[in-house]
Scaffold this motif. Sequence first.
Motif, PDB file in Angstrom:
ATOM      1  N   GLY A   1       0.593  -1.061   0.178  1.00 55.74           N
ATOM      2  CA  GLY A   1       0.224  -0.182   0.159  1.00 55.74           C
ATOM      3  C   GLY A   1       1.393   1.181  -0.083  1.00 55.74           C
ATOM      4  N   LEU A   2       2.247   0.722   0.152  1.00 59.25           N
ATOM      5  CA  LEU A   2       2.803   2.213  -0.030  1.00 59.25           C
ATOM      6  C   LEU A   2       3.673   2.139  -1.668  1.00 59.25           C
ATOM      7  CD1 LEU A   2       4.362   1.875   3.695  1.00 59.25           C
ATOM      8  CD2 LEU A   2       3.180   3.599   3.027  1.00 59.25           C
ATOM      9  N   LEU A   3       3.783   3.612  -1.501  1.00 62.61           N
ATOM     10  CA  LEU A   3       4.574   4.509  -2.649  1.00 62.61           C
ATOM     11  C   LEU A   3       5.977   4.117  -2.375  1.00 62.61           C
ATOM     12  CD1 LEU A   3       4.811   4.778  -5.862  1.00 62.61           C
ATOM     13  CD2 LEU A   3       4.533   7.243  -4.728  1.00 62.61           C
ATOM     14  N   GLN A   4       6.687   3.399  -3.282  1.00 69.46           N
ATOM     15  CA  GLN A   4       7.787   3.053  -3.021  1.00 69.46           C
ATOM     16  C   GLN A   4       9.113   3.789  -3.936  1.00 69.46           C
ATOM     17  OE1 GLN A   4       9.124   0.489  -0.640  1.00 69.46           O
ATOM     18  NE2 GLN A   4       7.014   0.592  -0.151  1.00 69.46           N
ATOM     19  N   GLN A   5       8.135   4.023  -4.831  1.00 66.54           N
ATOM     20  CA  GLN A   5       9.091   4.765  -5.951  1.00 66.54           C
ATOM     21  C   GLN A   5       8.776   5.648  -6.985  1.00 66.54           C
ATOM     22  OE1 GLN A   5      13.418   3.765  -6.453  1.00 66.54           O
ATOM     23  NE2 GLN A   5      14.069   4.971  -7.638  1.00 66.54           N
ATOM     24  N   VAL A   6       8.790   5.913  -7.832  1.00 67.48           N
ATOM     25  CA  VAL A   6       8.612   6.701  -9.094  1.00 67.48           C
ATOM     26  C   VAL A   6       9.615   6.919 -10.253  1.00 67.48           C
ATOM     27  CG1 VAL A   6       6.653   8.869  -8.040  1.00 67.48           C
ATOM     28  CG2 VAL A   6       6.596   7.368 -10.478  1.00 67.48           C
ATOM     29  N   ASP A   7      10.032   6.709 -11.251  1.00 64.44           N
ATOM     30  CA  ASP A   7      10.949   6.901 -11.712  1.00 64.44           C
ATOM     31  C   ASP A   7      10.772   7.270 -13.165  1.00 64.44           C
ATOM     32  OD1 ASP A   7      13.174   8.315 -12.544  1.00 64.44           O
ATOM     33  OD2 ASP A   7      13.885   8.428 -10.624  1.00 64.44           O
TER      34      ASP A   7
ATOM     35  N   ALA B   1      15.267   2.984  -5.192  1.00 67.86           N
ATOM     36  CA  ALA B   1      15.969   3.939  -3.560  1.00 67.86           C
ATOM     37  C   ALA B   1      16.007   2.549  -2.989  1.00 67.86           C
ATOM     38  CB  ALA B   1      14.477   4.368  -3.780  1.00 67.86           C
ATOM     39  N   ASN B   2      15.405   1.568  -2.644  1.00 63.39           N
ATOM     40  CA  ASN B   2      15.357   0.437  -1.783  1.00 63.39           C
ATOM     41  C   ASN B   2      15.624  -0.628  -2.522  1.00 63.39           C
ATOM     42  OD1 ASN B   2      12.552  -0.056  -2.520  1.00 63.39           O
ATOM     43  ND2 ASN B   2      11.922   1.647  -1.830  1.00 63.39           N
ATOM     44  N   ALA B   3      16.414  -1.688  -1.530  1.00 61.56           N
ATOM     45  CA  ALA B   3      16.316  -3.030  -1.469  1.00 61.56           C
ATOM     46  C   ALA B   3      14.613  -3.342  -2.485  1.00 61.56           C
ATOM     47  CB  ALA B   3      16.829  -3.351  -0.694  1.00 61.56           C
ATOM     48  N   PHE B   4      14.425  -3.169  -1.466  1.00 57.60           N
ATOM     49  CA  PHE B   4      12.923  -4.051  -2.492  1.00 57.60           C
ATOM     50  C   PHE B   4      12.520  -3.000  -3.630  1.00 57.60           C
ATOM     51  CE2 PHE B   4       8.199  -3.676  -4.199  1.00 57.60           C
ATOM     52  CZ  PHE B   4       8.012  -4.617  -4.242  1.00 57.60           C
ATOM     53  N   VAL B   5      12.940  -2.375  -4.062  1.00 58.00           N
ATOM     54  CA  VAL B   5      12.786  -2.461  -5.672  1.00 58.00           C
ATOM     55  C   VAL B   5      13.613  -2.174  -6.369  1.00 58.00           C
ATOM     56  CG1 VAL B   5      13.055  -0.475  -6.916  1.00 58.00           C
ATOM     57  CG2 VAL B   5      11.299  -0.363  -4.979  1.00 58.00           C
ATOM     58  N   ALA B   6      15.310  -2.558  -6.221  1.00 57.30           N
ATOM     59  CA  ALA B   6      16.517  -3.089  -6.573  1.00 57.30           C
ATOM     60  C   ALA B   6      16.104  -4.985  -6.823  1.00 57.30           C
ATOM     61  CB  ALA B   6      17.438  -2.935  -5.679  1.00 57.30           C
ATOM     62  N   GLY B   7      15.152  -5.791  -5.958  1.00 58.06           N
ATOM     63  CA  GLY B   7      14.927  -6.745  -6.411  1.00 58.06           C
ATOM     64  C   GLY B   7      13.177  -6.795  -7.137  1.00 58.06           C
TER      65      GLY B   7
END
Length: 360
Positions: free
Chosen positions: A212-218, A228-234
């Motif tokens: 439910g949380l926006l991690q990164q938008v680009d 921006a973080n390990a979740f987005v990276a993976g």
Amino acid sequence: MASVVFENASRIYPGTTSPAVDKLNLTVADGEFLVLVGPSGCGKSTSLRMLAGLEEIDGGRILIGDRDVTNVAPKDRDIAMVFQSYALYPHMTVAENMGFALKIAGIDKAERDKRVREAAKLLDLELYLERKPKALSGGQRQRVAMGRAIVREPQVFLMDEPLSNLDAKLRVATRTQIAALQRRLGITTVYVTHDQVEAMTMGDRVAVLKDGLLQQVDTPRNLYDKPANAFVAGFIGSPAMNLLTAPVSGGKAQMGDLNIDVPASAGSSVIVGIRPEGWAPASTGFHVLVEVVEELGSDAFVYGRPADSNVQFASSTDEGAQVIVRWDPKNPPKAGDTITVANVPNAVHLFDATTGARIN
């Protein structure tokens, strides 16, 4: 056409305490193709349904253009939605399906026929206008669903996993058609998918959600190069980025015989992220026990486990985690071999071992 703005938009389903979407702040520019992506249950479809008016908003607001549509009925929001299931009327022809919403809206027949013909030409459906949905392939049915949205000439297109029911080859062809069509029409589009390859190949920008949380938008490139973080990276990238936890000593993360410089703020351990193409064979370095080799012709990917005891996978709950290395397809190792690799220059991403936030 219009922009779309989520301002602290939240949705909490009855009987739950955790928001399905938690204070989402996101702006979609006029004419932009924005993709919402994330794993199942991350809130992407709920966000889309909030924008469509199909879900109530428990906090914040949503704007389309300069108009606050938070409490506006779905039919009055000037949006058109394309669903995963096509949702075509089986007793109607293609032309009737495409023009039905216009008929309900009271648009005269001449104007309806004109818009249907124009949309059919865009979608290469001119030869199928008199057919019923049962006489169409899956890809053709999805194009009819697209046509039904196009003829309405909305301010915003909403697409909820429209390619999920198609086979792999057709999915690739259709996603390029949708992206090209959106650029021709220039209509603001919000597209939901769980497939990060779709997200990376279609979107002007990509918004990654988790719980439910926006991690990164680009842009897709920036998501890939600077997660921006390990979740987005993976999550972004196929095959996935290697995320490994390594101890830090003397300002270096230690991975077998491979030592990687880390900032002073790294703490006693750090998550090291390296994409499959970020490894190179080396005489000394990080050791990988090979379990599977995928030979794809132009590429080969080695899947294995760390042979060095001081290195662990960043996610201890991921039972299927593997180290992935892109290898020379003409000279791949064999299962049971141990290979030695080192990182190529500028290939290392570092993340905080506790929060997962990027630190380099």
